[in-house]
Design a protein around this motif. Structure first.
Motif, PDB file in Angstrom:
ATOM      1  N   ARG A 124       1.104  -1.217  -0.182  1.00 17.76           N
ATOM      2  CA  ARG A 124      -0.059   0.023   0.111  1.00 17.76           C
ATOM      3  C   ARG A 124       0.720   1.216  -0.203  1.00 17.76           C
ATOM      4  N   ARG A 133      -5.789   2.839  -7.815  1.00 18.88           N
ATOM      5  CA  ARG A 133      -6.926   3.023  -7.437  1.00 18.88           C
ATOM      6  C   ARG A 133      -7.663   4.189  -7.616  1.00 18.88           C
ATOM      7  N   ASP A 193      -4.593  -8.500  -1.699  1.00 14.40           N
ATOM      8  CA  ASP A 193      -5.019  -7.093  -1.042  1.00 14.40           C
ATOM      9  C   ASP A 193      -4.414  -5.735  -2.514  1.00 14.40           C
ATOM     10  N   PHE A 197      -7.240  -3.688  -4.108  1.00 12.77           N
ATOM     11  CA  PHE A 197      -7.339  -2.386  -3.615  1.00 12.77           C
ATOM     12  C   PHE A 197      -7.243  -1.596  -5.102  1.00 12.77           C
TER      13      PHE A 197
END
Ligand SMILES: NC(=O)c1ccc[n+]([C@@H]2O[C@H](COP(=O)([O-])OP(=O)(O)OC[C@H]3O[C@@H](n4cnc5c(N)ncnc54)[C@H](O)[C@@H]3O)[C@@H](O)[C@H]2O)c1
Length: 355
Positions: A124, A133, A193, A197
């Motif tokens: 992230r 994103r 993830d 995401f």
């Protein structure tokens, strides 16, 4: 100023100590480690004076607000539950637990206690992922129809991170008995993830195959049965309807630590790459570029790290992302992959050749 305890002082703990020492409004006040030599060396390296051989002694001392749980995967659940019971904020390493029911219990307990609970999905921290994103959410590539996501490591082939045959930090990762969920639990969590995401959509359905390769005589080294999966392949559908693959392996010779994601939409496509240090993003959009398969690099502004966001969350009292609930949702996908792999029936593509 949040006072942080580091639980477990192995290889990843040095990243935690360095990041929390550098973050504004946080101080690393203590560490817990059963291995005496490792504990002393860590204390010396980071100037930490309060060193404990076990969590109970640290809780009895009590001089910390939050803990970074950097223990092996199977140790996350019992130690985090104890920290939550003591009312501490917890930043836990991935995977949150060794299965979904335990991960869910951790999330529910943390939420009921009202403490800050976050998980270290490190990727992230990639500016390219965060920007991807944002672009997806703004409609820049239209509706996503197809995706390809992979996490490639090669420490079972190359010695870039040491020799897996002789170091406990690699051997526990290869052994179910030592709480490992294989490559799927170790880095598959990251790529699930990462992909969902960026796509701004969760995994809705999944099919999976896992494979464990023969690596040592008797498939065992010392106390470590080498039975955890080394390669994982998923076919997944996101809630937004996109179909694609998510793969992870420790046998990607030539790749030390590479994450790639391609999202193909009705109005464009995005490609995100990171090796954990640098990240890049490119886009193919607009009629001319789509017709000519022309890709353009996208600028990606710096983003706050998971460590920095945990400190902000502790200091403001507002939980940060990714939290335990998100980590439990990912763990549910992992459990489904194990169930899928167990239940599968293989259809041979060609008859076996004899002689
Ligand atoms: N987010 C990431 O990118 C990333 C990267 C590497 C590792 N990790 C995770 O970090 C965790 C640790 O991995 P590592 O590579 O540092 O492993 P490691 O084996 O090098 O270190 C773990 C340490 O925890 C100690 N420990 C064991 N039981 C303990 C207990 N009850 N209390 C306190 N300490 C205890 C061990 O003695 C060891 O020193 C794992 O969950 C791993 O999946 C995450």
């Amino acid at each position: 100023m949040v006072k942080i305890l580091i639980l477990g002082t192995g290889s990843m703990a040095t990243n935690h100590a360095a990041a929390f020492k550098a973050a504004p409004n946080s101080s690393v006040v203590a560490a817990v480690e059963p291995d005496a030599d490792r504990r002393a060396a860590f204390g010396k390296q980071f100037g930490i004076e309060n060193l404990f051989p076990d969590l109970e002694s640290a809780i009895a001392w009590g001089g910390f607000d939050a803990a970074a749980n950097v223990t092996p995967d199977a140790v996350h659940y019992p130690t985090t539950m104890r920290l939550l019971e003591a009312g501490k904020h917890v930043f836990c390493e991935k995977p949150l637990a060794t299965n979904y029911p335990l991960a869910l219990e951790m999330a529910e307990t943390a939420e009921a206690k009202g403490v800050i609970n976050m998980v270290n999905f490190t990727y992230r921290n990639s500016p390219a992922l965060q920007k991807a994103r944002e672009l997806v959410a703004s409609g820049a590539i239209g509706e996503i129809r197809h995706f390809e996501a992979s996490y490639l490591q090669s420490w079972l082939v190359g010695k870039q991170w040491g020799d897996w045959r002789t170091e406990s930090r690699w051997l526990w990762r290869l052994s179910e008995e030592h709480g490992s969920k294989g490559v799927l639990g170790d880095v598959g969590v990251h790529i699930v993830d990462f992909a969902s995401f960026a796509a701004d959509s969760n995994v809705a359905t999944v099919e999976s195959r896992l494979k464990t390769f023969h690596k040592a005589p008797g498939d065992k080294i010392g106390d470590y049965p080498l039975d955890a999966n080394d390669s994982a392949v998923m076919t997944a559908e996101f809630a937004n309807g996109a179909l694609g693959t998510i793969t992870a392996t420790r046998f990607a010779t030539g790749h030390a630590n590479d994450l790639s994601l391609a999202l193909f939409g009705t109005a464009g496509a995005l490609e995100v790459k990171t090796d954990g240090r640098a990240s890049s993003l490119r886009i193919c959009t607009g009629e001319k570029d789509i017709d000519g398969q022309i890709w353009k690099d996208v600028e990606t502004p710096p983003v706050a790290t998971t460590y920095e966001r945990f400190v902000i969350a502790c200091n403001t009292g507002v939980n940060g992302d990714p939290d335990f609930r998100r980590a439990a949702d990912i763990q549910r996908i992992l459990d489904l992959c194990f169930a899928q792999d167990k239940a599968r029936t293989l259809t041979a593509a060609a008859p076996a050749v004899e002689g």
